[in-house]
Design a protein around this motif. Structure first.
Motif, PDB file in Angstrom:
ATOM      1  N   LEU A   1      29.837   8.637  36.215  1.00 42.81           N
ATOM      2  CA  LEU A   1      29.194   7.469  36.818  1.00 42.81           C
ATOM      3  C   LEU A   1      28.205   7.892  37.907  1.00 42.81           C
ATOM      4  O   LEU A   1      27.063   7.420  37.945  1.00 42.81           O
ATOM      5  CB  LEU A   1      30.254   6.518  37.388  1.00 42.81           C
ATOM      6  N   GLU A   2      28.643   8.810  38.764  1.00 42.08           N
ATOM      7  CA  GLU A   2      27.748   9.287  39.827  1.00 42.08           C
ATOM      8  C   GLU A   2      26.482   9.918  39.235  1.00 42.08           C
ATOM      9  O   GLU A   2      25.377   9.697  39.695  1.00 42.08           O
ATOM     10  CB  GLU A   2      28.456  10.328  40.680  1.00 42.08           C
ATOM     11  N   LEU A   3      26.689  10.717  38.183  1.00 44.38           N
ATOM     12  CA  LEU A   3      25.552  11.368  37.531  1.00 44.38           C
ATOM     13  C   LEU A   3      24.583  10.322  36.978  1.00 44.38           C
ATOM     14  O   LEU A   3      23.367  10.397  37.179  1.00 44.38           O
ATOM     15  CB  LEU A   3      26.105  12.234  36.385  1.00 44.38           C
ATOM     16  N   LEU A   4      25.146   9.305  36.303  1.00 40.66           N
ATOM     17  CA  LEU A   4      24.305   8.308  35.642  1.00 40.66           C
ATOM     18  C   LEU A   4      23.602   7.380  36.630  1.00 40.66           C
ATOM     19  O   LEU A   4      22.606   6.754  36.277  1.00 40.66           O
ATOM     20  CB  LEU A   4      25.160   7.475  34.678  1.00 40.66           C
ATOM     21  N   ARG A   5      24.067   7.331  37.855  1.00 37.66           N
ATOM     22  CA  ARG A   5      23.363   6.492  38.837  1.00 37.66           C
ATOM     23  C   ARG A   5      22.018   7.114  39.207  1.00 37.66           C
ATOM     24  O   ARG A   5      21.130   6.428  39.685  1.00 37.66           O
ATOM     25  CB  ARG A   5      24.215   6.273  40.082  1.00 37.66           C
ATOM     26  N   GLY A   6      21.867   8.418  38.978  1.00 34.62           N
ATOM     27  CA  GLY A   6      20.599   9.045  39.360  1.00 34.62           C
ATOM     28  C   GLY A   6      19.881   9.744  38.222  1.00 34.62           C
ATOM     29  O   GLY A   6      18.820  10.329  38.427  1.00 34.62           O
ATOM     30  N   ALA A   7      20.453   9.697  37.026  1.00 29.57           N
ATOM     31  CA  ALA A   7      19.846  10.493  35.936  1.00 29.57           C
ATOM     32  C   ALA A   7      20.202   9.889  34.582  1.00 29.57           C
ATOM     33  O   ALA A   7      21.148   9.111  34.473  1.00 29.57           O
ATOM     34  CB  ALA A   7      20.392  11.924  35.990  1.00 29.57           C
ATOM     35  N   TRP A   8      19.439  10.251  33.580  1.00 30.94           N
ATOM     36  CA  TRP A   8      19.900   9.985  32.214  1.00 30.94           C
ATOM     37  C   TRP A   8      20.381  11.309  31.645  1.00 30.94           C
ATOM     38  O   TRP A   8      19.904  12.378  32.057  1.00 30.94           O
ATOM     39  CB  TRP A   8      18.851   9.275  31.377  1.00 30.94           C
ATOM     40  N   VAL A   9      21.359  11.224  30.757  1.00 30.34           N
ATOM     41  CA  VAL A   9      22.122  12.413  30.378  1.00 30.34           C
ATOM     42  C   VAL A   9      21.997  12.665  28.881  1.00 30.34           C
ATOM     43  O   VAL A   9      22.093  11.736  28.068  1.00 30.34           O
ATOM     44  CB  VAL A   9      23.610  12.203  30.764  1.00 30.34           C
ATOM     45  N   THR A  10      21.761  13.936  28.533  1.00 32.62           N
ATOM     46  CA  THR A  10      21.809  14.353  27.126  1.00 32.62           C
ATOM     47  C   THR A  10      22.993  15.290  26.958  1.00 32.62           C
ATOM     48  O   THR A  10      23.136  16.246  27.729  1.00 32.62           O
ATOM     49  CB  THR A  10      20.519  15.097  26.727  1.00 32.62           C
TER      50      THR A  10
ATOM     51  N   ARG B   1      20.330  -9.468  20.844  1.00 29.53           N
ATOM     52  CA  ARG B   1      20.259  -8.142  20.222  1.00 29.53           C
ATOM     53  C   ARG B   1      20.440  -7.028  21.245  1.00 29.53           C
ATOM     54  O   ARG B   1      20.443  -5.868  20.903  1.00 29.53           O
ATOM     55  CB  ARG B   1      18.897  -7.954  19.552  1.00 29.53           C
ATOM     56  N   GLY B   2      20.548  -7.395  22.542  1.00 29.51           N
ATOM     57  CA  GLY B   2      20.469  -6.491  23.680  1.00 29.51           C
ATOM     58  C   GLY B   2      21.103  -5.116  23.569  1.00 29.51           C
ATOM     59  O   GLY B   2      22.309  -4.984  23.546  1.00 29.51           O
ATOM     60  N   LEU B   3      20.297  -4.084  23.501  1.00 28.52           N
ATOM     61  CA  LEU B   3      20.742  -2.703  23.639  1.00 28.52           C
ATOM     62  C   LEU B   3      19.800  -2.072  24.661  1.00 28.52           C
ATOM     63  O   LEU B   3      19.018  -2.771  25.292  1.00 28.52           O
ATOM     64  CB  LEU B   3      20.674  -1.994  22.288  1.00 28.52           C
ATOM     65  N   GLY B   4      19.878  -0.749  24.806  1.00 26.71           N
ATOM     66  CA  GLY B   4      19.030  -0.100  25.802  1.00 26.71           C
ATOM     67  C   GLY B   4      17.651   0.235  25.262  1.00 26.71           C
ATOM     68  O   GLY B   4      17.523   0.663  24.120  1.00 26.71           O
ATOM     69  N   ILE B   5      16.641   0.050  26.088  1.00 29.34           N
ATOM     70  CA  ILE B   5      15.262   0.438  25.761  1.00 29.34           C
ATOM     71  C   ILE B   5      14.684   1.123  26.988  1.00 29.34           C
ATOM     72  O   ILE B   5      14.725   0.565  28.087  1.00 29.34           O
ATOM     73  CB  ILE B   5      14.387  -0.792  25.439  1.00 29.34           C
TER      74      ILE B   5
ATOM     75  N   LEU C   1      25.105  -1.902  32.493  1.00 27.69           N
ATOM     76  CA  LEU C   1      25.870  -1.521  31.310  1.00 27.69           C
ATOM     77  C   LEU C   1      25.593  -0.047  31.072  1.00 27.69           C
ATOM     78  O   LEU C   1      24.525   0.458  31.441  1.00 27.69           O
ATOM     79  CB  LEU C   1      25.374  -2.273  30.071  1.00 27.69           C
ATOM     80  N   LEU C   2      26.529   0.613  30.412  1.00 25.92           N
ATOM     81  CA  LEU C   2      26.260   1.975  29.954  1.00 25.92           C
ATOM     82  C   LEU C   2      25.722   1.870  28.529  1.00 25.92           C
ATOM     83  O   LEU C   2      26.337   1.231  27.676  1.00 25.92           O
ATOM     84  CB  LEU C   2      27.567   2.780  29.959  1.00 25.92           C
ATOM     85  N   ALA C   3      24.544   2.466  28.297  1.00 21.80           N
ATOM     86  CA  ALA C   3      23.967   2.469  26.947  1.00 21.80           C
ATOM     87  C   ALA C   3      24.024   3.889  26.418  1.00 21.80           C
ATOM     88  O   ALA C   3      23.875   4.842  27.182  1.00 21.80           O
ATOM     89  CB  ALA C   3      22.523   1.985  26.994  1.00 21.80           C
ATOM     90  N   TYR C   4      24.284   4.025  25.124  1.00 25.96           N
ATOM     91  CA  TYR C   4      24.248   5.377  24.562  1.00 25.96           C
ATOM     92  C   TYR C   4      23.662   5.358  23.157  1.00 25.96           C
ATOM     93  O   TYR C   4      23.612   4.320  22.486  1.00 25.96           O
ATOM     94  CB  TYR C   4      25.652   6.017  24.554  1.00 25.96           C
ATOM     95  N   ALA C   5      23.187   6.524  22.723  1.00 22.97           N
ATOM     96  CA  ALA C   5      22.717   6.721  21.346  1.00 22.97           C
ATOM     97  C   ALA C   5      23.183   8.119  20.953  1.00 22.97           C
ATOM     98  O   ALA C   5      22.895   9.086  21.664  1.00 22.97           O
ATOM     99  CB  ALA C   5      21.198   6.619  21.290  1.00 22.97           C
TER     100      ALA C   5
ATOM    101  N   HIS D   1      23.201  15.338  19.150  1.00 25.92           N
ATOM    102  CA  HIS D   1      23.268  15.152  20.601  1.00 25.92           C
ATOM    103  C   HIS D   1      23.484  13.672  20.894  1.00 25.92           C
ATOM    104  O   HIS D   1      23.291  12.810  20.032  1.00 25.92           O
ATOM    105  CB  HIS D   1      21.984  15.647  21.285  1.00 25.92           C
ATOM    106  N   GLY D   2      23.907  13.401  22.113  1.00 23.46           N
ATOM    107  CA  GLY D   2      24.071  12.018  22.566  1.00 23.46           C
ATOM    108  C   GLY D   2      23.252  11.798  23.819  1.00 23.46           C
ATOM    109  O   GLY D   2      23.072  12.712  24.633  1.00 23.46           O
ATOM    110  N   ILE D   3      22.720  10.581  23.948  1.00 22.66           N
ATOM    111  CA  ILE D   3      21.944  10.200  25.135  1.00 22.66           C
ATOM    112  C   ILE D   3      22.719   9.083  25.840  1.00 22.66           C
ATOM    113  O   ILE D   3      23.165   8.140  25.182  1.00 22.66           O
ATOM    114  CB  ILE D   3      20.577   9.595  24.706  1.00 22.66           C
ATOM    115  N   PHE D   4      22.869   9.185  27.149  1.00 19.33           N
ATOM    116  CA  PHE D   4      23.590   8.169  27.929  1.00 19.33           C
ATOM    117  C   PHE D   4      22.736   7.748  29.122  1.00 19.33           C
ATOM    118  O   PHE D   4      22.162   8.601  29.795  1.00 19.33           O
ATOM    119  CB  PHE D   4      24.911   8.743  28.467  1.00 19.33           C
ATOM    120  N   TYR D   5      22.690   6.449  29.375  1.00 22.03           N
ATOM    121  CA  TYR D   5      21.950   5.970  30.543  1.00 22.03           C
ATOM    122  C   TYR D   5      22.442   4.566  30.903  1.00 22.03           C
ATOM    123  O   TYR D   5      23.084   3.901  30.090  1.00 22.03           O
ATOM    124  CB  TYR D   5      20.432   5.978  30.301  1.00 22.03           C
TER     125      TYR D   5
END
Ligand SMILES: Cc1cc2nc3c(=O)[nH]c(=O)nc-3n(C[C@H](O)[C@H](O)[C@H](O)COP(=O)(O)OP(=O)(O)OC[C@H]3O[C@@H](n4cnc5c(N)ncnc54)[C@H](O)[C@@H]3O)c2cc1C
Length: 402
Positions: free
Chosen positions: A194-203, A44-48, A228-232, A210-214
């Motif tokens: 990618l650089e941003l996501l290595r140090g932060a989660w993004v809205t 079922r693997g998604l981001g938590i 993996l890149l996860a988003y909602a 809105h979208g959330i990426f991490y």
């Protein structure tokens, strides 16, 4: 004195079920888990996302192995599409330490920690009821077992919950969430994200959602750097019905900064689902001999990132209740006293976040650091959320966290 030596039946063997099984085992109970699905739940693997302090505590107490990979970051970055062109405008940055996990790896870790329980898979529970002895009966097509305590960890459509709250129905939010994971290759041509996501989660804010990426760990034993890149992505689908994958790509194309729209448009999704958002909350989390945990006890809108967190905290609470009460009934009273109000608080928090971030989105193009900080504080209205560490300063960021 402790309520030890109890027979505990658990309905559902997912995150909440396995965590409750660990709690029971650690408090000296004889635990049996009945899981409907015969398949591999780890798929079922998604981001938590969970709070770092909770992760630390779960590792220290043996609920999670220290080897379970995570992808911690300490900052949240808010972006929107710049007015007049398709570039990304960063308009705020907040301290927000989180520990992103892969759902499948989290489940696997809890399943391993609960190996001392009897796990019955592929056996749906068809009914639960009170036993004349004062305990509870769990029936499957092939068995009937009596327990001192039955934990309903059977998810948002819980059969166990029908005993404690027969008329409870979910309240729809009127919008949906598209949730997915992508291989990191999707970012190969997008070095800035990618650089941003290595140090932060993004809205990423856009009109009406809105979208959330991490980043999360990969679920295939890829080593500590496998991600993996996860988003909602939250929005109201046309006609209010759950939308198709194509709709969210169209939405991203229309409203996201170009690089982020291209990421969402990539075809090689590992997984993508769309859920209508809804919430519900059982008015009582336990009444001897029944107890509800995880989504069976309550579902909050996912903006709180707290469904699995709550399930894990439910387990820590049950362990403490069993260790410090002299009877099963006393332990369940302790549990209900602590977990019922927490479930209600999270449902209310989810509604407030949903109103602010989907139903009545601000004009993102005018937002800056000061207005975002003030808006977050106003949305929280004095309650706490580990996602808003700063707005939350001084508040307890999660029951059960150390
Ligand atoms: C978009 C989105 C994002 C989210 N993000 C986060 C996040 O960042 N952080 C977080 O903490 N939470 C998050 N959540 C919430 C989290 O995923 C859930 O709260 C959590 O997975 C629920 O776990 P559970 O074990 O209670 O329920 P489930 O995983 O639904 O498990 C219920 C289990 O019970 C079994 N079952 C059901 N009926 C029976 C039966 N009759 N007999 C036997 N077995 C049965 C099912 O097969 C299933 O395995 C998110 C949710 C969504 C939708």
């Amino acid at each position: 004195m402790a309520a030890t030596g109890l027979r505990m039946g658990v309905v559902g063997g997912s995150i909440a079920g396995c965590a409750m099984a660990v709690a029971g085992l650690r408090a000296g109970a004889d635990v049996t888990v009945h899981e409907r699905s015969a398949g591999a739940l780890q798929d079922r693997g998604l981001g938590i996302v969970i709070p770092p302090s909770l992760h630390k505590r779960l590792v220290a107490t043996g609920y999670l192995g220290a080897a379970m990979p995570t992808a911690p970051v300490a900052t949240r970055v808010w972006l929107t599409r710049a007015a007049g062109d398709r570039s990304a405008r960063e308009f705020a940055r907040q301290p927000s330490p989180v520990t992103p996990c892969n759902w499948g790896l989290l489940w696997q870790a809890l399943r391993t920690a609960s190996a001392g329980a009897s796990h019955h898979r592929g056996r749906p529970v068809v009914s639960v009821g009170r036993a004349p002895s004062g305990g509870a009966v769990v029936r499957t097509a092939r068995s009937e077992d009596t327990y001192d305590i039955v934990v309903g960890a059977d998810g948002h459509e819980s059969l166990t919950r029908r005993i404690l709250a027969p008329d409870l129905r979910p309240t729809p939010a009127g919008y949906a969430v598209w949730r997915g994971t992508l291989p990191l290759d999707a970012l190969a041509e997008h070095r800035r994200p990618l650089e941003l996501l290595r140090g932060a989660w993004v809205t990423i804010g856009f009109p009406g959602g809105h979208g959330i990426f991490y980043l999360i760990p990969r679920g295939d034993g890829a080593g500590p750097d496998g991600r993996l890149l996860a988003y909602a992505i939250y929005a109201t689908p046309p006609g209010g019905a759950p939308g198709e994958a194509g709709y969210v790509r169209q939405l991203a194309e229309e409203h996201f900064p170009q690089e982020w729209a291209e990421i969402v448009a990539r075809g090689e999704h590992t997984a993508m689902t769309c859920h209508p958002v809804a919430d519900l909350h059982a008015p009582l989390a336990a009444e001897h001999p029944f107890l509800l945990a995880g989504d069976a006890a309550g579902v909050t809108r996912p903006h709180t990132a707290s469904g699995a967190v709550k399930a894990l905290q439910d387990a820590l609470c049950l362990e403490e209740a069993l260790r410090t009460s002299d009877s099963a009934a006393g332990a369940l009273r302790h549990y209900a006293r602590e977990r019922t109000p927490e479930g209600a608080r999270l449902v209310e928090l989810g509604r407030r976040l949903g109103r602010a971030q989907v139903e009545k989105t601000p004009d993102w193009t005018t937002m800056d650091q000061r207005t975002v900080d003030a808006w977050c504080r106003a949305t929280l209205a004095g309650t706490s959320s580990y996602l808003y560490a700063d707005a939350d300063a001084g508040a307890d960021t999660g029951a059960g966290a150390d």
